[in-house]
Design an enzyme around this catalytic site. Structure first.
Site, PDB file in Angstrom:
ATOM      1  N   PRO A 112      -3.363  -1.751  -1.808  1.00  0.00           N
ATOM      2  CA  PRO A 112      -3.329  -2.636  -0.640  1.00  0.00           C
ATOM      3  C   PRO A 112      -3.016  -1.852   0.633  1.00  0.00           C
ATOM      4  CG  PRO A 112      -1.413  -3.035  -2.063  1.00  0.00           C
ATOM      5  CD  PRO A 112      -2.330  -2.099  -2.803  1.00  0.00           C
ATOM      6  N   LEU A 113      -3.592  -2.268   1.743  1.00  0.00           N
ATOM      7  CA  LEU A 113      -3.448  -1.526   2.998  1.00  0.00           C
ATOM      8  C   LEU A 113      -2.131  -1.836   3.694  1.00  0.00           C
ATOM      9  CD1 LEU A 113      -6.681  -1.867   2.627  1.00  0.00           C
ATOM     10  CD2 LEU A 113      -6.728  -1.405   5.072  1.00  0.00           C
ATOM     11  N   GLY A 114      -1.464  -0.805   4.151  1.00  0.00           N
ATOM     12  CA  GLY A 114      -0.267  -0.992   4.970  1.00  0.00           C
ATOM     13  C   GLY A 114       0.888  -1.603   4.211  1.00  0.00           C
ATOM     14  N   GLY A 118       1.073   3.848   0.167  1.00  0.00           N
ATOM     15  CA  GLY A 118       0.403   5.096   0.542  1.00  0.00           C
ATOM     16  C   GLY A 118      -1.110   5.039   0.540  1.00  0.00           C
ATOM     17  N   SER A 120      -2.975   5.031   3.132  1.00  0.00           N
ATOM     18  CA  SER A 120      -3.496   5.946   4.159  1.00  0.00           C
ATOM     19  C   SER A 120      -3.585   7.364   3.601  1.00  0.00           C
ATOM     20  CB  SER A 120      -2.621   5.913   5.412  1.00  0.00           C
ATOM     21  OG  SER A 120      -1.294   6.286   5.129  1.00  0.00           O
ATOM     22  N   ALA A 121      -2.524   7.806   2.920  1.00  0.00           N
ATOM     23  CA  ALA A 121      -2.535   9.168   2.374  1.00  0.00           C
ATOM     24  C   ALA A 121      -3.635   9.320   1.327  1.00  0.00           C
ATOM     25  CB  ALA A 121      -1.170   9.490   1.760  1.00  0.00           C
ATOM     26  N   ALA A 122      -3.805   8.311   0.463  1.00  0.00           N
ATOM     27  CA  ALA A 122      -4.820   8.408  -0.589  1.00  0.00           C
ATOM     28  C   ALA A 122      -6.227   8.502   0.021  1.00  0.00           C
ATOM     29  CB  ALA A 122      -4.715   7.206  -1.528  1.00  0.00           C
ATOM     30  N   ASP A 164       3.902  11.660   1.506  1.00  0.00           N
ATOM     31  CA  ASP A 164       2.819  10.842   0.942  1.00  0.00           C
ATOM     32  C   ASP A 164       1.599  11.695   0.580  1.00  0.00           C
ATOM     33  OD1 ASP A 164       4.563   8.897   1.874  1.00  0.00           O
ATOM     34  OD2 ASP A 164       2.962   7.573   2.566  1.00  0.00           O
TER      35      ASP A 164
HETATM   36  N1  LIG Z   1      -9.563   1.021   1.744  1.00  0.00           N
HETATM   37  C1  LIG Z   1      -9.437   1.546   2.966  1.00  0.00           C
HETATM   38  N2  LIG Z   1     -10.502   1.766   3.759  1.00  0.00           N
HETATM   39  C2  LIG Z   1     -10.357   2.313   4.975  1.00  0.00           C
HETATM   40  N3  LIG Z   1      -9.178   2.660   5.535  1.00  0.00           N
HETATM   41  C3  LIG Z   1      -8.083   2.463   4.810  1.00  0.00           C
HETATM   42  C4  LIG Z   1      -8.144   1.899   3.491  1.00  0.00           C
HETATM   43  N4  LIG Z   1      -6.895   1.831   2.996  1.00  0.00           N
HETATM   44  C5  LIG Z   1      -6.082   2.313   3.983  1.00  0.00           C
HETATM   45  N5  LIG Z   1      -6.772   2.705   5.064  1.00  0.00           N
HETATM   46  C6  LIG Z   1      -6.220   3.207   6.330  1.00  0.00           C
HETATM   47  O1  LIG Z   1      -4.806   3.314   6.198  1.00  0.00           O
HETATM   48  C7  LIG Z   1      -4.130   2.390   7.095  1.00  0.00           C
HETATM   49  C8  LIG Z   1      -2.863   1.863   6.428  1.00  0.00           C
HETATM   50  O2  LIG Z   1      -1.950   2.932   6.361  1.00  0.00           O
HETATM   51  P1  LIG Z   1      -0.394   2.760   6.581  1.00  0.00           P
HETATM   52  O3  LIG Z   1      -0.117   1.864   7.751  1.00  0.00           O
HETATM   53  O4  LIG Z   1       0.199   4.112   6.589  1.00  0.00           O
HETATM   54  O5  LIG Z   1       0.066   1.978   5.276  1.00  0.00           O
HETATM   55  P2  LIG Z   1       0.127   2.472   3.755  1.00  0.00           P
HETATM   56  O6  LIG Z   1      -0.133   3.929   3.751  1.00  0.00           O
HETATM   57  O7  LIG Z   1       1.513   2.118   3.334  1.00  0.00           O
HETATM   58  O8  LIG Z   1      -0.858   1.677   2.993  1.00  0.00           O
HETATM   59  C9  LIG Z   1      -5.178   1.325   7.377  1.00  0.00           C
HETATM   60  O9  LIG Z   1      -4.933   0.680   8.634  1.00  0.00           O
HETATM   61  C10 LIG Z   1      -6.454   2.174   7.433  1.00  0.00           C
HETATM   62  O10 LIG Z   1      -6.540   2.878   8.642  1.00  0.00           O
HETATM   63  C1  LIG Z   2       8.001   5.882   6.524  1.00  0.00           C
HETATM   64  C2  LIG Z   2       7.395   7.124   5.850  1.00  0.00           C
HETATM   65  O1  LIG Z   2       8.473   7.935   5.371  1.00  0.00           O
HETATM   66  C3  LIG Z   2       6.528   6.734   4.645  1.00  0.00           C
HETATM   67  C4  LIG Z   2       5.379   5.828   4.964  1.00  0.00           C
HETATM   68  O2  LIG Z   2       4.705   5.407   3.775  1.00  0.00           O
HETATM   69  P1  LIG Z   2       3.535   4.321   3.839  1.00  0.00           P
HETATM   70  O3  LIG Z   2       2.530   4.805   4.813  1.00  0.00           O
HETATM   71  O4  LIG Z   2       4.172   3.031   4.285  1.00  0.00           O
HETATM   72  O5  LIG Z   2       2.999   4.226   2.446  1.00  0.00           O
HETATM   73  C5  LIG Z   2       6.593   7.889   6.899  1.00  0.00           C
HETATM   74  C6  LIG Z   2       6.241   9.324   6.487  1.00  0.00           C
HETATM   75  O6  LIG Z   2       6.907   9.911   5.611  1.00  0.00           O
HETATM   76  O7  LIG Z   2       5.291   9.870   7.088  1.00  0.00           O
HETATM   77 MG   LIG Z   3       0.638   5.407   5.079  1.00  0.00          MG
END
Ligand SMILES: Nc1ncnc2c1ncn2[C@@H]1O[C@H](COP(=O)(O)OP(=O)(O)O)[C@@H](O)[C@H]1O
Ligand SMILES: C[C@@](O)(CCOP(=O)(O)O)CC(=O)O
Ligand SMILES: [Mg+2]
Length: 338
Positions: A112-114, A118, A120-122, A164
């Site tokens: 799931p996004l956001g 992680g 964004s990292a993946a 991440d």
């Molecule tokens: N399936 C996806 N397709 C495109 N972009 C994605 C996808 N999943 C995540 N992202 C990118 O990562 C962002 C979310 O990252 P972040 O706010 O760091 O939350 P988290 O890493 O915890 O999921 C999204 O707004 C988008 O830019």
């Molecule tokens: C809050 C933080 O420590 C982790 C963020 O993880 P996520 O993008 O919410 O999965 C930020 C970072 O380490 O870059």
């Molecule tokens: Mg992230």
């Protein structure tokens, strides 16, 4: 056509504090983002990412270098949505020394996004790996993790740790402190995840903690106290038998530290009513410990419970949209189609 996939993660301990040089221990989980990269004849980048929706818009755009995507949504929203994919493409172009390389990119993801798992990292790790391989310039894992970190750093306005991206690249449990990143042995931890269906913006949440920390000494002390929790947690993990089922005593000790860690994250203002509700539901159901994971603001909690009570209780908790078990992903980024 090159396809790579990389795992998401949960934080056992240490998110946010890791941005300021304290150690953190994230662990990769078997939920992956898959990125397909196909080089183009021209310098355009076309991104298909069906999971990205902006207030009802699904982003699918064709654009030349530097072009704005042609969708009817405010620029900052589009940039927030596309930032990580764009940054991954820039890193791949730079790594392969081909500034004009064009790609068709497709992103599919189980993360799931956001939500703190992680995504964004993946996406960045799998994206850079797929794009550089598609250009015939595969990177070793150290460079891939480093470039993925730089992509997150750029999108999060200079506020990111290596945690991440290193975890998603390497898989398993890892320890990150500043620029020092290493895989660590971990027992087979029974992770249960509760997801409230919502999201938080990592960049904004990190900026909020930064302001608190600059303004109040107690907030800086709180960040250091999170570091102390991580150091204690690492010692516990070091004594455990790798890949074996952990003892009840170990789960209880790790769980206590997770509970403390959640309290300190809440003090830093990054929890939310739904996250607190899920944390308490998990504890009431007998979980050994529970905390929010990742940046917070909304999204996921992680609890430790080998029994069925916690997932069941979470699935009946108001505000919890989904509860599931997460297996440790021992393999990090991998090639699905070379
Ligand atoms: N399936 C996806 N397709 C495109 N972009 C994605 C996808 N999943 C995540 N992202 C990118 O990562 C962002 C979310 O990252 P972040 O706010 O760091 O939350 P988290 O890493 O915890 O999921 C999204 O707004 C988008 O830019
Ligand atoms: C809050 C933080 O420590 C982790 C963020 O993880 P996520 O993008 O919410 O999965 C930020 C970072 O380490 O870059
Ligand atoms: Mg992230």
């Amino acid at each position: 056509m090159t396809v790579c996939e990389a795992p998401g993660k949960v934080y056992l301990f240490g998110e946010h504090a890791v941005v300021y040089g304290e150690p953190a221990v994230p662990a990769a989980i078997e939920r992956r983002a898959r990125v397909t990269a196909e080089p183009r004849e021209d310098d355009h980048v076309r991104v298909t990412a069906e999971d990205l929706s902006l207030d009802g818009f699904t982003v699918e755009y064709t654009g030349g270098t530097g072009d704005r995507p042609d969708i009817d949504a405010p620029a900052p929203l589009v940039e927030a949505a596309m930032g990580y994919v764009d940054a991954a493409v820039r890193q791949a172009r730079s790594a392969a020394d081909t500034p004009d390389a064009g790609f068709d990119i497709t992103v599919e993801s189980e993360i799931p996004l956001g939500a703190g798992l992680g995504s964004s990292a993946a996406v960045v790790v799998a994206g850079i790996d797929a794009a550089t391989r598609a250009l015939g310039e595969p990177l070793d894992r150290a460079e891939l993790a480093d470039r993925a970190y730089r992509a997150e750093f750029e999108v999060q306005d200079g506020q990111a740790s290596r945690a991440d991206t290193f975890c998603s690249t390497m898989g398993g449990a890892v320890r990150v402190e500043g620029d020092d990143c290493e895989p660590i042995d971990a027992p087979n931890l029974p992770f249960v995840i509760g997801f409230d269906g919502g999201a938080g913006d990592t960049g904004e949440l990190v900026a909020g903690v930064r302001e608190l920390r600059e303004e109040y000494r107690f907030a800086a002390d709180t960040v250091r106290a999170i570091g102390d929790i991580v150091r204690d947690g690492e010692e516990l993990l070091a004594e455990a038998v790798p890949e074996a089922d952990p003892s009840r005593e170990l789960l209880e000790e790790l769980g206590d530290l997770m509970d403390f860690n959640h309290g300190l994250l809440a003090a830093l203002g990054v929890s939310a009513r739904s996250l607190d509700a899920m944390v308490w539901a998990a504890r009431d159901a007998g979980a050994h410990g529970a905390k929010l994971t990742g940046a917070g603001g909304g999204g996921c909690i992680v609890a430790l419970d080998p029994d069925a009570e916690t997932p069941t209780a979470l699935s009946y908790t108001q505000g919890c949209e989904e509860a599931f078990r997460a297996e440790l992903a021992t393999e990090g980024v991998r090639v699905v189609e070379p």
